[in-house]
Design a protein around this motif. Sequence first.
Motif, PDB file in Angstrom:
ATOM      1  N   SER A 111       0.829  -1.203   0.000  1.00 42.23           N
ATOM      2  CA  SER A 111       0.000   0.000   0.000  1.00 42.23           C
ATOM      3  C   SER A 111       0.868   1.260   0.000  1.00 42.23           C
ATOM      4  O   SER A 111       0.516   2.262  -0.615  1.00 42.23           O
ATOM      5  CB  SER A 111      -0.987   0.000   1.165  1.00 42.23           C
ATOM      6  N   GLU A 112       2.026   1.201   0.669  1.00 40.77           N
ATOM      7  CA  GLU A 112       2.964   2.329   0.665  1.00 40.77           C
ATOM      8  C   GLU A 112       3.581   2.524  -0.726  1.00 40.77           C
ATOM      9  O   GLU A 112       3.807   3.647  -1.156  1.00 40.77           O
ATOM     10  CB  GLU A 112       4.104   2.091   1.671  1.00 40.77           C
ATOM     11  N   LEU A 113       3.874   1.414  -1.402  1.00 44.52           N
ATOM     12  CA  LEU A 113       4.505   1.484  -2.720  1.00 44.52           C
ATOM     13  C   LEU A 113       3.551   1.995  -3.791  1.00 44.52           C
ATOM     14  O   LEU A 113       3.969   2.645  -4.736  1.00 44.52           O
ATOM     15  CB  LEU A 113       5.026   0.098  -3.135  1.00 44.52           C
ATOM     16  N   GLY A 114       2.281   1.655  -3.664  1.00 44.42           N
ATOM     17  CA  GLY A 114       1.323   1.994  -4.713  1.00 44.42           C
ATOM     18  C   GLY A 114       1.310   0.906  -5.772  1.00 44.42           C
ATOM     19  O   GLY A 114       1.728  -0.223  -5.525  1.00 44.42           O
ATOM     20  N   ASP A 115       0.850   1.250  -6.980  1.00 38.40           N
ATOM     21  CA  ASP A 115       0.673   0.249  -8.031  1.00 38.40           C
ATOM     22  C   ASP A 115       2.005  -0.351  -8.460  1.00 38.40           C
ATOM     23  O   ASP A 115       2.881   0.351  -8.968  1.00 38.40           O
ATOM     24  CB  ASP A 115      -0.020   0.863  -9.250  1.00 38.40           C
ATOM     25  N   ILE A 116       2.144  -1.659  -8.254  1.00 40.76           N
ATOM     26  CA  ILE A 116       3.382  -2.357  -8.601  1.00 40.76           C
ATOM     27  C   ILE A 116       3.350  -2.728 -10.079  1.00 40.76           C
ATOM     28  O   ILE A 116       2.395  -3.312 -10.574  1.00 40.76           O
ATOM     29  CB  ILE A 116       3.580  -3.568  -7.674  1.00 40.76           C
TER      30      ILE A 116
END
Length: 127
Positions: free
Chosen positions: A34-39
């Motif tokens: 969720s911290e990284l965003g769209d992988i």
Amino acid sequence: MSNVPQEMKYSKEHEWVRVEGNKAYIGITDFAQSELGDIVFVELPETGDELVQNSTFGTVESVKTVSDLYAPVSGTILEINESLTDSPEKVNESPYGEGWMVVVELKDAGELDNLLTAEQYEEIIKG
């Protein structure tokens, strides 16, 4: 609040470990994805490679950043999640399920004692 399954162990670098016999499934936590965003891309090692606890073993690339993956335990890679090559978004959709990254044969089960319990990990992500 992030989803933190109780039966797993966690690293301070936001990887999880699920042990089945002498095998350990490894991935990144719900909080991490969720911290990284769209992988958009996951780079993983090869089957047969050796992981060393706390060393990097790959990267996760999102629209925002590239993050290193750190081995929560040492061992030999038995399997990598090939489906992430074409569908890296599985890490976002199912970080503890279809989004697993590698399976290793545990070299030293004692290393699991260096990892965090679900409760300890929850304390870290609460900040």
